[in-house]
Design a protein around this motif. Structure first.
Motif, mmCIF file in Angstrom:
data_model
loop_
_atom_site.group_PDB
_atom_site.id
_atom_site.type_symbol
_atom_site.label_atom_id
_atom_site.label_comp_id
_atom_site.label_asym_id
_atom_site.label_seq_id
_atom_site.Cartn_x
_atom_site.Cartn_y
_atom_site.Cartn_z
ATOM 1 N N SER A 92 1.727 0.262 6.446
ATOM 2 C CA SER A 92 1.188 -0.349 5.232
ATOM 3 C C SER A 92 1.385 0.544 4.021
ATOM 4 O O SER A 92 1.737 0.077 2.922
ATOM 5 C CB SER A 92 -0.298 -0.659 5.418
ATOM 6 N N ILE A 93 1.167 1.854 4.205
ATOM 7 C CA ILE A 93 1.326 2.792 3.088
ATOM 8 C C ILE A 93 2.777 2.819 2.612
ATOM 9 O O ILE A 93 3.063 2.798 1.408
ATOM 10 C CB ILE A 93 0.845 4.193 3.502
ATOM 11 N N LEU A 94 3.713 2.859 3.561
ATOM 12 C CA LEU A 94 5.122 2.900 3.187
ATOM 13 C C LEU A 94 5.576 1.598 2.531
ATOM 14 O O LEU A 94 6.329 1.611 1.553
ATOM 15 C CB LEU A 94 5.971 3.190 4.430
ATOM 16 N N ASN A 95 5.120 0.469 3.073
ATOM 17 C CA ASN A 95 5.501 -0.814 2.474
ATOM 18 C C ASN A 95 4.964 -0.969 1.059
ATOM 19 O O ASN A 95 5.559 -1.661 0.225
ATOM 20 C CB ASN A 95 4.986 -1.958 3.344
ATOM 21 N N GLU A 96 3.842 -0.320 0.792
ATOM 22 C CA GLU A 96 3.270 -0.393 -0.552
ATOM 23 C C GLU A 96 3.907 0.598 -1.515
ATOM 24 O O GLU A 96 4.035 0.327 -2.713
ATOM 25 C CB GLU A 96 1.758 -0.141 -0.464
ATOM 26 N N LYS A 97 4.339 1.747 -0.984
ATOM 27 C CA LYS A 97 4.828 2.816 -1.847
ATOM 28 C C LYS A 97 6.319 2.683 -2.146
ATOM 29 O O LYS A 97 6.759 3.012 -3.261
ATOM 30 C CB LYS A 97 4.553 4.176 -1.186
ATOM 31 N N LEU A 98 7.107 2.213 -1.200
ATOM 32 C CA LEU A 98 8.561 2.184 -1.372
ATOM 33 C C LEU A 98 9.019 1.321 -2.556
ATOM 34 O O LEU A 98 9.850 1.767 -3.365
ATOM 35 C CB LEU A 98 9.226 1.708 -0.076
ATOM 36 N N PRO A 99 8.528 0.089 -2.711
ATOM 37 C CA PRO A 99 8.996 -0.699 -3.865
ATOM 38 C C PRO A 99 8.695 -0.051 -5.210
ATOM 39 O O PRO A 99 9.506 -0.118 -6.145
ATOM 40 C CB PRO A 99 8.251 -2.034 -3.700
ATOM 41 N N GLY A 100 7.542 0.603 -5.307
ATOM 42 C CA GLY A 100 7.208 1.265 -6.572
ATOM 43 C C GLY A 100 8.130 2.432 -6.861
ATOM 44 O O GLY A 100 8.551 2.636 -8.015
ATOM 45 N N VAL A 101 8.478 3.215 -5.812
ATOM 46 C CA VAL A 101 9.382 4.352 -6.020
ATOM 47 C C VAL A 101 10.767 3.867 -6.423
ATOM 48 O O VAL A 101 11.406 4.425 -7.329
ATOM 49 C CB VAL A 101 9.444 5.211 -4.738
ATOM 50 N N VAL A 102 11.245 2.800 -5.769
ATOM 51 C CA VAL A 102 12.568 2.273 -6.090
ATOM 52 C C VAL A 102 12.603 1.750 -7.524
ATOM 53 O O VAL A 102 13.553 2.015 -8.288
ATOM 54 C CB VAL A 102 12.968 1.165 -5.096
ATOM 55 N N SER A 103 11.581 1.028 -7.925
ATOM 56 C CA SER A 103 11.552 0.490 -9.292
ATOM 57 C C SER A 103 11.467 1.602 -10.332
ATOM 58 O O SER A 103 12.121 1.528 -11.389
ATOM 59 C CB SER A 103 10.373 -0.472 -9.450
ATOM 60 N N ASP A 104 10.687 2.648 -10.046
ATOM 61 C CA ASP A 104 10.597 3.769 -10.988
ATOM 62 C C ASP A 104 11.940 4.478 -11.133
ATOM 63 O O ASP A 104 12.357 4.828 -12.256
ATOM 64 C CB ASP A 104 9.529 4.760 -10.520
ATOM 65 N N LEU A 105 12.631 4.692 -10.008
ATOM 66 C CA LEU A 105 13.928 5.357 -10.080
ATOM 67 C C LEU A 105 14.950 4.491 -10.806
ATOM 68 O O LEU A 105 15.764 5.001 -11.587
ATOM 69 C CB LEU A 105 14.417 5.695 -8.669
ATOM 70 N N GLU A 106 14.941 3.193 -10.544
ATOM 71 C CA GLU A 106 15.882 2.308 -11.230
ATOM 72 C C GLU A 106 15.610 2.273 -12.731
ATOM 73 O O GLU A 106 16.545 2.271 -13.540
ATOM 74 C CB GLU A 106 15.793 0.902 -10.642
ATOM 75 N N ARG A 107 14.331 2.272 -13.104
ATOM 76 C CA ARG A 107 13.992 2.277 -14.523
ATOM 77 C C ARG A 107 14.410 3.605 -15.172
ATOM 78 O O ARG A 107 14.964 3.613 -16.288
ATOM 79 C CB ARG A 107 12.494 2.038 -14.693
ATOM 80 N N GLU A 108 14.179 4.709 -14.493
ATOM 81 C CA GLU A 108 14.566 6.003 -15.035
ATOM 82 C C GLU A 108 16.088 6.138 -15.090
ATOM 83 O O GLU A 108 16.638 6.724 -16.033
ATOM 84 C CB GLU A 108 13.968 7.125 -14.191
#
Length: 549
Positions: free
Chosen positions: A138-154
């Motif tokens: 659950s933690i990974l499923n919640e954290k991974l999309p946010g990390v990917v979106s932050d990296l793509e935005r940066e």
């Protein structure tokens, strides 16, 4: 095993750790933490009941530390781990465990740790304990999309900044008057462009690792659910289940959960790397508000603007032309300078322009080169060797281009961290980040030296003692010997126990004269006896002659 993601960018600037190396380092750290507990268990010689009880508690503590499911200070965790361990390894088996070899003990500890972890995770999945265990999926499923979106935005922001720097430098190089009107020196803008391109390369690498991490998490979760389903079907439908059927599933569950823990650590590391790279992007303030509002041409726009200007084969007789429709595996050609145009780098004061492969790629001395325009390709075909030497000269004056353009093979004193052998990477683990990028080349040669045996006289005193207490001991020993008497005796038991020998000297043959032989004529005495036959009148008559006759 995890595969390293493909990327067209090389390591430069700040060193990004490869995911495989990071996971291996974390595994070594875990083993170092468990080494003392493992040694205490394998070297134990417990015999009494209290010692055996203490040893069993140490094994429980080892399993908690090895599984890393929850804290060892939690009483519920200790109880659950002890109950799970007693179901597969009761305390009555400690005697047979202690009789094993050390390597067999360590192997059994690892197997028991995996099985106990699988049992606890299965109980948690069934709602029968494991409240202290975090829900990693659950933690990974919640954290991974946010990390990917932050990296793509940066990454998008970094790309836009690269395009702005490139467009501004293009204007400066095309207009002579723009140089004096620019509030920032062109050299400083060029350095900012290099820094931003490096930052873009690392963001792409980090994003590729995060995407690979997400794919690995999806696979691990799918396998974990399948194992749980198999265990549930095998246990709930039977009253007794052979250990050979369920123990492999429990071990597999423990390994899959350990894989999820590694992906969690890897995701945290990648997030920290991405946040740590932001401090190197300090040149954004160089652009004025007017410059920020200038129209931006993306790399794709530049490539599409020159896509119709294909290189003519007749104009590049000194080089071989390669086109997408006539070259096999065209998209994976090993382009020199990391795909940037070398002609623009030399002729336009270090400007980095991405090459457009759709107009054609030139092959010179078994190496492939991409160019930003058709005219640049023609210029290179006429003076290929001069341009390659000029690019190396530019990189020698600007060392950050060595890694960015993948020119390590031309500079023997620099090597990309990703291209180092495993032994050299471990040697650079404690160095600062800047020193990890450039290493001196290691040259090896065979050498021999012949020396004379004992060229100087050896004056070694065998009776020398540096220890004063040893000298004192010898002095006391000698002093005691002066007052001692040695006696020996031989008995019947000691007879012929050893060989004795002695040497004697035989007397010499000698003679001496002690007397002298002599003779003289003396009358022989004659005496006659009468009446021996019985006659009367016995008489002795001396008939000897006189001496003087």
């Amino acid at each position: 095993m995890r595969d390293k993601p493909d990327s067209s960018f090389s390591d430069s600037g700040v060193c990004v750790c490869v995911s495989g190396e990071f996971l291996e380092m974390q595994q070594k750290l875990l083993q170092s933490r468990l080494q003392s507990l493992s040694r205490e268990i394998t070297d134990s010689r417990a015999k009494s009941r209290e010692d055996l009880k203490k040893l069993y508690g140490t094994i429980v503590h080892y399993i908690i530390q090895s599984s890393n499911l929850s804290s060892s200070t939690d009483i519920n965790t200790v109880r659950e781990t002890t109950a799970a361990l007693q179901s597969i390894f009761p305390p009555s088996q400690l005697g047979s465990f202690m009789s094993l070899l050390k390597s067999d003990k360590e192997q059994q500890l690892k197997e028991n740790s995996l099985i106990v972890s699988g049992i606890r995770l299965f109980n948690k999945d069934n709602g029968e304990g494991g409240e202290a265990i975090q829900s990693l999926p659950s933690i990974l499923n919640e954290k991974l999309p946010g990390v990917v979106s932050d990296l793509e935005r940066e990454l998008a922001s970094c790309e836009r900044l690269c395009w702005q720097y490139t467009g501004l430098l293009e204007l400066i190089s095309e207009r002579d008057t723009a140089h004096s009107q620019s509030p920032v020196p062109p050299r400083l803008l060029t350095q900012a462009l290099y820094n931003t391109r490096q930052h873009e390369a690392f963001l792409r690498l980090t994003l590729a690792d995060v995407i690979l991490c997400a794919q690995e998490v999806t696979r691990l979760q799918s396998d974990l659910m399948s194992r749980m389903t198999l265990l549930r079907d095998a246990i709930h439908t039977k009253t007794t289940v052979p250990t050979t059927h369920v123990f492999p599933h429990f071990s597999a569950v423990g390994r899959l959960w350990a894989g999820l823990e590694q992906e969690m650590l890897l995701l945290s590391m990648l997030t920290n790397v991405a946040s740590g790279l932001r401090v190197f992007l300090t040149a954004e303030s160089l652009l004025t508000p007017d410059q920020m509002e200038l129209p931006v041409r993306t790399d794709a726009d530049r490539c599409s603007g020159t896509a119709e200007e294909r290189v003519l084969v007749s104009e590049t007789s000194s080089c071989e032309c390669c086109f997408p429709e006539s070259t096999a595996d065209f998209q994976h050609l090993p382009l020199q300078y990391n795909g940037f145009c070398g002609v623009a780098l030399v002729d336009r004061n270090g400007l980095l322009l991405p090459g457009n492969t759709s107009i054609g790629v030139l092959k010179h001395k078994e190496k492939y080169y991409a160019f930003s325009s058709r005219s640049a390709a023609y210029e290179f075909s006429c003076r290929a060797d001069e341009y390659t030497a000029a690019v190396l000269e530019t990189a020698s004056r600007t060392p950050e281009l060595i890694q960015l353009l993948q020119l390590q093979q031309h500079f023997t004193s620099s090597t990309a961290y990703s291209q180092l052998p495993a032994g050299h990477q471990s040697l650079t683990a404690g160095m600062p980040s800047g020193q990890k990028l450039l290493l001196k080349s290691i040259s090896k040669s065979d050498a021999g030296v012949q020396t004379e045996i004992h060229p100087l006289q050896s004056n070694i005193c065998t009776s020398y003692e540096w220890n004063e207490w040893e000298m004192r001991r010898k002095a006391i020993k000698l002093a005691n010997l002066h007052s001692k008497v040695t006696r020996s005796s031989q008995s019947d038991w000691s007879l012929m126990r050893r060989h004795n020998s002695s040497q004697t000297f035989l007397p010499k043959d000698a003679s001496c004269q002690t007397k002298r032989d002599g003779e003289s004529l003396v009358p022989k005495a004659q005496v006659y006896l009468s009446s021996l036959r019985g006659a009367a009148g016995f008489r002795k008559v001396d008939l000897s002659r006189a001496v003087d006759e």
